[in-house]
Design a protein around this motif. Structure first.
Motif, PDB file in Angstrom:
ATOM      1  N   ALA A   1      -8.002   1.277  -1.001  1.00  0.00           N
ATOM      2  CA  ALA A   1      -8.688   1.183  -2.647  1.00  0.00           C
ATOM      3  C   ALA A   1      -9.711   0.380  -2.705  1.00  0.00           C
ATOM      4  CB  ALA A   1      -7.651  -0.708  -2.668  1.00  0.00           C
ATOM      5  N   THR A   2     -10.152   0.617  -4.364  1.00  0.00           N
ATOM      6  CA  THR A   2     -11.622  -0.416  -4.424  1.00  0.00           C
ATOM      7  C   THR A   2     -11.931  -1.567  -4.509  1.00  0.00           C
ATOM      8  OG1 THR A   2     -11.497   0.834  -6.343  1.00  0.00           O
ATOM      9  CG2 THR A   2     -11.896   2.424  -4.895  1.00  0.00           C
ATOM     10  N   ALA A   3     -10.765  -2.332  -5.385  1.00  0.00           N
ATOM     11  CA  ALA A   3     -10.734  -2.995  -5.982  1.00  0.00           C
ATOM     12  C   ALA A   3      -9.750  -4.098  -6.366  1.00  0.00           C
ATOM     13  CB  ALA A   3     -10.669  -3.368  -7.539  1.00  0.00           C
TER      14      ALA A   3
ATOM     15  N   VAL B   1       1.594  -2.060   4.721  1.00  0.00           N
ATOM     16  CA  VAL B   1       1.023  -1.278   3.795  1.00  0.00           C
ATOM     17  C   VAL B   1       0.899   0.308   4.507  1.00  0.00           C
ATOM     18  CG1 VAL B   1      -0.998  -1.994   5.634  1.00  0.00           C
ATOM     19  CG2 VAL B   1      -1.558  -0.835   3.047  1.00  0.00           C
ATOM     20  N   LYS B   2       1.261   0.043   5.920  1.00  0.00           N
ATOM     21  CA  LYS B   2       1.551   1.776   6.403  1.00  0.00           C
ATOM     22  C   LYS B   2       2.437   2.968   5.730  1.00  0.00           C
ATOM     23  CE  LYS B   2      -0.540   0.195  10.974  1.00  0.00           C
ATOM     24  NZ  LYS B   2      -0.039   0.031  12.580  1.00  0.00           N
ATOM     25  N   GLU B   3       3.843   2.227   5.195  1.00  0.00           N
ATOM     26  CA  GLU B   3       4.687   3.181   4.956  1.00  0.00           C
ATOM     27  C   GLU B   3       4.509   2.846   3.518  1.00  0.00           C
ATOM     28  OE1 GLU B   3       9.377   2.181   3.264  1.00  0.00           O
ATOM     29  OE2 GLU B   3       8.051   0.817   5.023  1.00  0.00           O
ATOM     30  N   LEU B   4       3.725   2.408   3.095  1.00  0.00           N
ATOM     31  CA  LEU B   4       3.218   2.760   2.068  1.00  0.00           C
ATOM     32  C   LEU B   4       1.911   3.809   1.331  1.00  0.00           C
ATOM     33  CD1 LEU B   4       2.053   1.660  -1.289  1.00  0.00           C
ATOM     34  CD2 LEU B   4       0.907   0.603  -0.458  1.00  0.00           C
TER      35      LEU B   4
ATOM     36  N   ILE C   1      -6.883  -9.221   0.586  1.00  0.00           N
ATOM     37  CA  ILE C   1      -8.476  -7.281   1.429  1.00  0.00           C
ATOM     38  C   ILE C   1      -8.379  -6.600   2.079  1.00  0.00           C
ATOM     39  CG2 ILE C   1     -10.982  -8.052   1.797  1.00  0.00           C
ATOM     40  CD1 ILE C   1     -10.344  -8.560  -1.408  1.00  0.00           C
ATOM     41  N   GLU C   2      -7.950  -7.585   3.013  1.00  0.00           N
ATOM     42  CA  GLU C   2      -7.016  -6.694   4.549  1.00  0.00           C
ATOM     43  C   GLU C   2      -6.508  -5.362   4.511  1.00  0.00           C
ATOM     44  OE1 GLU C   2      -5.578  -7.112   9.451  1.00  0.00           O
ATOM     45  OE2 GLU C   2      -6.013  -9.429   7.286  1.00  0.00           O
TER      46      GLU C   2
END
Length: 316
Positions: A119-121, A72-75, A111-112
């Motif tokens: 993100a919001t959803a 997720v950091k790369e993303l 969720i994490e």
């Protein structure tokens, strides 16, 4: 036969109110570049190409596709460079047929992930008995169905997921979907009537149209439950053929049933949808989503087409 709402959009734009750009943001899903159910569609398209073309087309948000980096950091770094963010992510639940804890453990991880990504959803799709990924089964004749006990178990689990998501600042949005146990208007109404207001809806114009339902029906009935929006268009002739011949979901995708808003071949009337979203004070993401074969429908071309159409419509 796609019903009355599946028609070419008439040019009756007078009086539509501009949706507040501070409250409503436009994003697009990567499935037009690389299909998540059939990886051969768009296998040649890279993650970097996908998000770059999204941003060039004008969009500032996206959902997650299988070509995206798992880190997720790369993303987040790649999206930050382009002034983009993650809007939401698909989540497959099995609440009707499996112990709640199995789904919940995976849900907490997602969720994490989404909290870090900004993100919001989270878009929850109940996949118990789903046939959406089976190329041989009709989404009309072989559609999945729950027993009353299984449906109640799903709703109970959805309430718990929604409560947990809300406590972490994420909207839990249920995605009604072809080939699942919550496909029809009746099933969606039943689900919403048996869950708390914390559980919102990932509202999808294409899936309503394919189910032969007026996309306005659920907006009028549950205006306070709309938490995320997918604007998906349908090609009328192919949609009608798929319904008549009882195609599978994947066959429908391969044959071009779906397209983007603004495509002259499309038949969904988006003007009343946007008008109603403005009327109910919707705040959140409006996402373009269209499962298309990128070899037949250039994803960058169609992304620009959709962005220009939606922004023009909102400005009228």
């Amino acid at each position: 036969m796609c019903l009355f709402m599946c028609r070419r959009r008439e040019k009756i734009m007078e009086g539509i109110t501009m949706l507040d750009p501070k409250k409503v943001r436009l994003g697009i899903c990567p499935i037009g570049w690389s299909n998540d159910d059939m990886w051969d569609l768009g296998d040649e398209n890279t993650f970097q190409q996908c998000i770059s073309e999204m941003r060039l087309a004008g969009f500032t948000g996206c959902e997650i596709g299988h070509k995206y980096p798992s880190d997720v950091k790369e993303l987040k770094e790649a999206l930050d460079l382009r002034g983009m963010t993650v809007a939401s992510k698909w989540f497959s639940s099995f609440l009707g047929t499996k112990p709640f804890e199995e789904t919940f453990e995976e849900f907490k991880k997602e969720i994490e992930y989404l909290c870090y990504a900004g993100a919001t959803a989270i878009n929850i799709s109940e996949q118990s008995y789903s046939i959406q990924g089976n190329p041989d089964l009709s989404i009309f004749k072989n559609k999945a169905r729950f027993t009353d006990a299984e449906f109640a178990q799903m709703c109970d689990g959805l309430n718990k997921l929604a409560e947990y998501a809300k406590s972490n600042g994420i909207r839990a949005c249920f995605h009604h979907h072809m080939g699942t146990c919550v496909q029809t208007l009746e099933e969606t109404e039943r689900m919403l009537n048996n869950t708390s207001d914390d559980l919102l809806l990932c509202y999808d114009t294409g899936h309503w149209t394919f189910s032969e339902v007026d996309p306005m029906a659920i907006l009028n009935e549950f205006p306070n439950r709309i938490g995320h929006v997918h604007l998906k268009n349908m090609r009328r002739a192919i949609c009608d053929q798929a319904i008549k011949e009882s195609w599978s979901f994947l066959k429908s995708v391969r044959n071009g049933a779906f397209t983007v808003p603004g495509d002259p071949e499309g038949c969904v009337d988006f003007e009343p949808v946007l008008r109603k979203l403005d009327e109910i004070g919707y705040e959140g993401w409006i996402m373009v989503e269209a499962e298309q074969d990128p070899a037949k429908a250039n994803p960058f071309k169609y992304a620009k087409m959709a962005y220009e159409y939606i922004t023009d419509l909102m400005a009228k």
